[in-house]
Write an enzyme that holds these catalytic residues in place. Structure first.
Site, PDB file in Angstrom:
ATOM      1  N   ASP A  55      -0.284 -46.945  13.526  1.00 55.61           N
ATOM      2  CA  ASP A  55      -0.621 -45.410  12.889  1.00 55.61           C
ATOM      3  C   ASP A  55      -1.614 -44.920  13.513  1.00 55.61           C
ATOM      4  O   ASP A  55      -2.190 -45.546  14.482  1.00 55.61           O
ATOM      5  CB  ASP A  55      -0.773 -45.835  11.277  1.00 55.61           C
TER       6      ASP A  55
HETATM    7  C1  GLC Z   1      -1.145 -40.450   9.334  1.00 56.74           C
HETATM    8  C2  GLC Z   1      -0.517 -41.217   8.326  1.00 56.74           C
HETATM    9  C3  GLC Z   1       0.797 -41.575   8.888  1.00 56.74           C
HETATM   10  C4  GLC Z   1       1.155 -40.449   9.877  1.00 56.74           C
HETATM   11  C5  GLC Z   1       0.417 -40.304  11.142  1.00 56.74           C
HETATM   12  C6  GLC Z   1       0.919 -39.186  11.925  1.00 56.74           C
HETATM   13  O1  GLC Z   1      -2.623 -41.239   9.260  1.00 56.74           O
HETATM   14  O2  GLC Z   1      -0.924 -42.667   7.933  1.00 56.74           O
HETATM   15  O3  GLC Z   1       1.834 -41.966   7.718  1.00 56.74           O
HETATM   16  O4  GLC Z   1       2.788 -40.659  10.366  1.00 56.74           O
HETATM   17  O5  GLC Z   1      -0.991 -40.459  10.690  1.00 56.74           O
HETATM   18  O6  GLC Z   1       0.462 -38.132  11.403  1.00 56.74           O
END
Ligand code: GLC
Length: 733
Positions: free
Chosen positions: A290
């Protein structure tokens, strides 16, 4: 003869380099087996080229203020992936052309983005979609999302989110499919099919990404990004099944979460990322971290610095690093120092190349460029959005059938901060949804009730704050109307990422507005827009009717108006429980039994939830016949057929979802009081009947999983539960 030999030798010498070149570039041969192509390509790649494949940078300004540490860079032609925030396919094609023409081996980039519940056409939030129990409509919404995304330059969405909800203070309950494990498993498969279609290399299909692996929704206290204490029993019983279902449905990728799982962060957890995901389930795609979750290992005190964080995440089984550049910065040294084996690097890159090849990116690296009016918001897309929104709305109460609004009301007051809203109504992760494309509730009501009823609008108050000056106009509008409909709810960022709240009650000003309107003596109807269940213990007594409209998206106006007018007969049923108060959290339908079932409950509120999972009313009535079982005793190898006939006894056609639960009253470990095992939604015309059937397969429906993920099937008593009926049967060897 001699001349022939010389000629042959000369020809051979000319042909060798060409043959060598041909063999050298077998990875470009679309007819060669994918694994052969990958072997060939890996054999040609330098360490730098391999490591760059394992990095994702962003392109375009970060739209999510919660995503920190963004480093905008000039795009390297060797970059493996971009988090692509432009809607312009031509930019994508230009960047892709740079990657292919300017890098040594011409490896295409994979472009990803958060198309969570729509791209430009915004559908209801996933929590709401689950309340529709309509897998066909949900799959259609995902396929439309994939098409709009693909035509905007994307190959990949970071969806579906499969975090089984356990604490509504956590704002991200809005993004998953509610509190039930089986429901999340069914919608996982539904979403993967919708996004990926039958062949990932087809146009308009995009790779899915199962997230957040795993246990993120148990972030303690509902505080986002916090640690989660999860026993292995709970991990396997509650959280693993939706991911396993998604993997078996062919999901191309997985995203590791922020939370630590009982001390071992999800993004550095060898057990979940490799032992389970890769070895037990055989996932052959890749895991992306993430946003910054590799870097966060330092904050979580399992890595003394970014280099160690890189080593821990990579060796645990995270193949791609989302935007924090740790892999690019530290993997070269870790390989040189022998702390990361080259074989592990090759296996990680192999997984990324495999997904790119399955997507067909080597053969078709570019997307079609079509005008926006042919790309977005097509009439059939908006129709699907309206149908799904209407079927996701849940009629929680309807005293004296105050709804639907029929000719009995000549004038209606429409009051509240949601009436004219076009931003918060889309919810968090609205993708590339735009307020100007939203049909507001106000617009929908004007269209629906034109010539039928006088609408008297007053905003009444804002979402929060203390300015009660609008109450006077609201009361005035109510006094000159036959009925009062109040549209309340949450702001967009009160749920979703980093949307944790210490109370799930609406701000006091909204409740006070309802109390003032109640004093007029007119029937008060509440329409609630939220990204989570709300605390309704006070509002519930003030309202004659309540509808949870959730965050319905672009087609909000028509969907809400249709429910109010009766054009749509409500068919939604809760995918998540509404507690009496915030203090009653955690509360979910499939809890295990207490040691003293009739004691230990909170003294100051009723024992039950206000509205349980599965609750939802209709404008018609359904009469359930007696459930029939094909037997009352079955062997482990038998199937048991359960059937129930349902009659629509009302005067309106409708759709009824039947939920089939299993209760295992005695087992070697404590079991949930009941568990959803099957559901089916059917249309039943007024006055007609329908038969619903559940074929019980003991191995699938009566077994339970232990703390090692092994399934157990124990003989003994079981019950089938449907609606208010509970039927006993026995399982024997
Ligand atoms: C965010 C979220 C995740 C998302 C990623 C890209 O922090 O936790 O769900 O897909 O970053 O935006």
């Amino acid at each position: 003869m001699k001349r022939q030999i010389v000629t042959f030798t000369l020809l051979l010498l000319c042909a060798l380099p060409l043959a060598a070149q041909k063999k050298k570039e077998i990875y470009k041969d679309k007819n060669a087996p994918i694994e052969t192509r990958i072997d060939n390509l890996l054999s040609l790649m330098t360490l730098e080229e391999k490591i760059m494949q394992m990095n994702q940078w962003t392109y375009g300004k970060n739209a999510n203020p919660n995503n920190i540490g963004e480093k905008m860079k000039e795009v390297s032609p060797m970059i493996g992936s971009l988090l692509y925030r432009s809607t312009n396919p031509e930019y994508r094609n230009q960047i892709q052309k740079k990657a292919i023409s300017e890098s040594r081996l011409g490896i295409p980039i994979i472009f990803g983005f958060d198309a969570i519940h729509g791209y430009r056409t915004v559908f209801p939030i996933p929590l709401a979609q689950a309340c529709s129990w309509n897998t066909d409509l949900v799959q259609q919404s995902c396929a439309i999302t994939a098409k709009e995304s693909w035509l905007s330059g994307l190959d990949w969405t970071f969806s579906p989110m499969l975090d089984v909800a356990r604490d509504a203070r956590w704002g991200r309950v809005s993004e998953g499919y509610g509190e039930d494990t089986y429901a999340n498993s069914v919608f996982a498969v539904t979403a993967v099919k919708g996004y990926q279609g039958t062949n990932l290399s087809d146009k308009y299909t995009i790779a899915a990404c199962l997230k957040h692996y795993i246990g993120y929704s148990l972030s303690e206290g509902g505080r986002d990004y916090h640690y989660s204490d999860i026993s292995n029993q709970t991990l396997w019983e509650t959280f693993m099944p939706p991911f396993e279902a998604g993997i078996k449905a062919g999901a191309a990728t997985v995203m590791s979460g922020f939370n630590d799982i009982s001390g071992v962060p999800a993004s550095a957890n060898y057990y979940t990322l490799t032992e389970v995901l890769k070895k037990k389930w055989g996932h052959d795609g890749f895991v992306i971290s993430d946003w910054g979750s590799v870097r966060n290992l330092v904050e979580q005190s399992v890595a003394k610095d970014l280099k160690e964080a890189t080593q821990k995440a990579f060796m645990a089984g995270v193949e791609m690093d989302m935007v924090d550049n740790t892999y690019m910065d530290y993997l070269p040294a870790l390989v040189a120092e022998g702390k990361v084996p080259m074989a592990t690097v090759d296996e990680a890159v192999r997984r990324i190349l495999r997904v790119k090849m399955k997507l067909g990116l080597f053969e078709n690296p570019y997307v079609d460029v079509v005008p926006e009016k042919k790309r977005y918001l097509l009439p059939e897309y908006l129709k699907t959005a309206e149908l799904l929104a209407a079927e996701s709305m849940v009629l929680l109460k309807n005293d004296n059938s105050v709804l639907p609004i029929t000719t009995k009301y000549k004038s209606i007051a429409i009051i509240g901060p949601m009436v004219k809203d076009s931003v918060h109504i889309m919810g968090f992760w609205e993708g590339m949804g735009r307020p100007q494309d939203v049909e507001t509730i106000y617009a929908g009501l004007q269209k629906e009730f034109k010539g039928k009823a006088q609408l008297n609008y007053a905003k009444g108050c804002d979402f929060d704050g203390d300015d009660r000056n609008g109450f006077t106009d609201a009361v005035s509008a109510a006094n000159k109307s036959d009925a009062v409909i109040v549209f309340l709810g949450e702001k967009r960022n009160w749920s979703g990422e980093n949307g944790s709240r210490s109370t799930i009650a609406l701000p006091k000003i909204q409740e006070d507005l309802v109390a003032e309107l109640k004093k007029t003596g007119k029937p008060v109807i509440l329409m609630l827009s939220s990204g989570r269940p709300l605390e309704l213990i006070r509002l519930n007594t003030m309202a004659s009717a309540i509808v949870a409209i959730w965050q319905p998206g672009t087609a909000a106006g028509s969907a809400v108006a249709g429910i109010l007018s009766g054009r749509s007969n409500p068919s939604g049923k809760l995918s998540i429980t509404f507690p009496q108060t915030t203090g009653q959290i955690p509360i979910y339908y499939n809890m295990r039994e207490s040691a003293r079932p009739n004691s230990g409950h909170y003294q100051d509120i009723p024992r039950d939830a206000l509205y349980w999972f599965g609750h939802g009313l209709s404008y018609t009535n359904y009469s359930y016949g007696s459930v029939k079982l094909s037997a009352t005793k079955i062997k482990k190898t038998d199937k048991l057929i359960a059937e129930v006939e349902i009659t629509n006894t009302g005067d309106r056609d409708g759709k009824e979802t039947v939920m089939w639960f299993i209760k295992d009253p005695f087992a070697s470990i404590s079991r949930p009081m009941k568990e959803l095992k099957h559901f089916e939604k059917k249309f039943i015309k007024a006055g007609e009947k329908a038969v619903y059937r559940f074929e019980i397969d003991p191995a699938q429906h009566l077994s339970f999983v232990d703390s090692n993920g092994e399934r157990h099937l124990e003989t003994g008593d079981f019950y089938v539960i449907v609606n208010d009926q509970q039927l006993h049967f026995e399982l024997i060897e």
